[in-house]
Design a protein around this motif. Structure first.
Motif, short mmCIF file in Angstrom:
data_model
loop_
_atom_site.label_atom_id
_atom_site.label_comp_id
_atom_site.label_asym_id
_atom_site.label_seq_id
_atom_site.Cartn_x
_atom_site.Cartn_y
_atom_site.Cartn_z
N ASN A 242 54.48 47.65 40.54
CA ASN A 242 54.20 48.75 39.61
C ASN A 242 52.97 48.50 38.74
O ASN A 242 52.74 49.21 37.78
CB ASN A 242 55.42 48.99 38.71
CG ASN A 242 56.61 49.45 39.51
OD1 ASN A 242 56.47 50.24 40.44
ND2 ASN A 242 57.78 48.94 39.19
N ASP A 243 52.17 47.51 39.08
CA ASP A 243 50.99 47.16 38.28
C ASP A 243 49.73 47.73 38.95
O ASP A 243 48.91 46.99 39.48
CB ASP A 243 50.90 45.64 38.14
CG ASP A 243 49.85 45.21 37.14
OD1 ASP A 243 49.27 46.06 36.44
OD2 ASP A 243 49.60 43.99 37.05
N ILE A 244 49.58 49.07 38.92
CA ILE A 244 48.44 49.69 39.61
C ILE A 244 47.11 49.38 38.95
O ILE A 244 46.07 49.49 39.58
CB ILE A 244 48.63 51.22 39.76
CG1 ILE A 244 48.75 51.89 38.40
CG2 ILE A 244 49.82 51.53 40.64
CD1 ILE A 244 48.76 53.41 38.47
N PHE A 245 47.13 48.98 37.68
CA PHE A 245 45.89 48.64 36.98
C PHE A 245 45.60 47.14 37.02
O PHE A 245 44.61 46.69 36.45
CB PHE A 245 45.96 49.11 35.53
CG PHE A 245 45.95 50.60 35.38
CD1 PHE A 245 44.83 51.33 35.72
CD2 PHE A 245 47.06 51.26 34.93
CE1 PHE A 245 44.82 52.70 35.61
CE2 PHE A 245 47.06 52.63 34.80
CZ PHE A 245 45.93 53.36 35.15
N LEU A 246 46.45 46.35 37.66
CA LEU A 246 46.29 44.89 37.79
C LEU A 246 46.17 44.21 36.43
O LEU A 246 45.36 43.30 36.24
CB LEU A 246 45.09 44.56 38.67
CG LEU A 246 45.14 45.12 40.10
CD1 LEU A 246 43.84 44.83 40.82
CD2 LEU A 246 46.32 44.57 40.86
N ARG A 247 46.97 44.63 35.48
CA ARG A 247 46.92 44.04 34.13
C ARG A 247 47.49 42.63 34.10
O ARG A 247 47.28 41.91 33.14
CB ARG A 247 47.69 44.94 33.16
CG ARG A 247 46.97 46.24 32.95
CD ARG A 247 47.56 47.01 31.83
NE ARG A 247 46.75 48.21 31.62
CZ ARG A 247 47.11 49.19 30.85
NH1 ARG A 247 48.25 49.14 30.20
NH2 ARG A 247 46.33 50.24 30.71
N HIS A 248 48.21 42.26 35.12
CA HIS A 248 48.76 40.91 35.20
C HIS A 248 47.66 39.86 35.06
O HIS A 248 47.88 38.79 34.50
CB HIS A 248 49.50 40.75 36.54
CG HIS A 248 49.95 39.36 36.82
ND1 HIS A 248 51.02 38.78 36.16
CD2 HIS A 248 49.48 38.42 37.68
CE1 HIS A 248 51.18 37.54 36.61
NE2 HIS A 248 50.27 37.31 37.54
N PRO B 271 48.90 32.86 32.37
CA PRO B 271 48.39 31.76 33.20
C PRO B 271 47.53 32.22 34.38
O PRO B 271 46.75 31.44 34.91
CB PRO B 271 49.66 31.06 33.69
CG PRO B 271 50.76 32.05 33.54
CD PRO B 271 50.36 32.95 32.42
N CYS B 272 47.64 33.47 34.78
CA CYS B 272 46.85 33.97 35.91
C CYS B 272 45.61 34.75 35.45
O CYS B 272 44.98 35.44 36.26
CB CYS B 272 47.73 34.84 36.80
SG CYS B 272 49.13 33.96 37.50
N ARG B 273 45.27 34.63 34.17
CA ARG B 273 44.12 35.36 33.63
C ARG B 273 42.85 35.01 34.40
O ARG B 273 42.54 33.85 34.62
CB ARG B 273 43.95 35.01 32.16
CG ARG B 273 42.83 35.79 31.50
CD ARG B 273 42.83 35.57 30.00
NE ARG B 273 41.92 36.48 29.38
CZ ARG B 273 40.81 36.10 28.77
NH1 ARG B 273 40.52 34.83 28.65
NH2 ARG B 273 40.00 37.00 28.26
N ASN B 274 42.14 36.06 34.82
CA ASN B 274 40.87 35.96 35.55
C ASN B 274 40.99 35.22 36.88
O ASN B 274 40.01 34.71 37.40
CB ASN B 274 39.79 35.29 34.68
CG ASN B 274 39.45 36.13 33.47
OD1 ASN B 274 39.50 37.36 33.51
ND2 ASN B 274 39.14 35.47 32.37
N LYS B 275 42.18 35.15 37.45
CA LYS B 275 42.36 34.50 38.76
C LYS B 275 42.51 35.51 39.90
O LYS B 275 42.89 35.14 41.00
CB LYS B 275 43.60 33.61 38.74
CG LYS B 275 43.46 32.35 37.92
CD LYS B 275 44.69 31.49 38.10
CE LYS B 275 44.55 30.17 37.40
NZ LYS B 275 45.73 29.32 37.62
N LEU B 276 42.22 36.78 39.65
CA LEU B 276 42.39 37.79 40.68
C LEU B 276 41.49 37.53 41.88
O LEU B 276 41.86 37.77 43.01
CB LEU B 276 42.13 39.19 40.10
CG LEU B 276 42.24 40.36 41.07
CD1 LEU B 276 43.63 40.43 41.69
CD2 LEU B 276 41.91 41.66 40.38
N GLY B 277 40.29 37.03 41.63
CA GLY B 277 39.37 36.77 42.73
C GLY B 277 38.31 37.85 42.87
O GLY B 277 37.55 37.86 43.82
#
Length: 112
Positions: free
Chosen positions: A37-43, A48-54
């Protein structure tokens, strides 16, 4: 493994947002948190996963802009079409009604 169906998943490269091909569950590669349900990728904005999206920050902002644009576009379409559907619904219902078609055939002077 997918945290939902336990199927093994291999990540060679790319972003940390994963989708299981088996069950279509979306989750974070690093912490396995549910992202369905995180369509904006706010996670990936905090914790701990901040700025790790790639992806670059600009890419994430562009993704969010597209999602908002799609939602606004669908809302505008719904607002424009709903009054038209309300106005046209008696005609649509009448044209589909089998009772009216049967009566028209009985009273049609061209058939006699």
């Amino acid at each position: 493994m997918c945290p939902f169906c336990r199927v093994y998943i291999e990540r060679n490269e790319g972003c940390a947002q994963m989708m299981c091909k088996n069950c279509k569950h979306t989750f974070c590669w690093y912490c396995l948190q549910n992202l369905d349900n995180d369509i904006f990728l706010r996670h990936y904005d905090k914790g701990p996963c901040r700025n790790k999206l790639g992806h670059s920050r600009a890419s994430v902002i562009w993704n969010r802009t597209q999602v908002v644009g799609i939602l606004v576009g669908l809302g505008i379409i719904a607002l424009v079409t709903s009054p038209l559907l309300l106005l046209a619904s008696p005609c649509i219902i009448c044209c589909v009604c089998k009772c009216c078609r049967g009566k028209k055939k009985k009273h049609d002077p061209s058939t006699t």
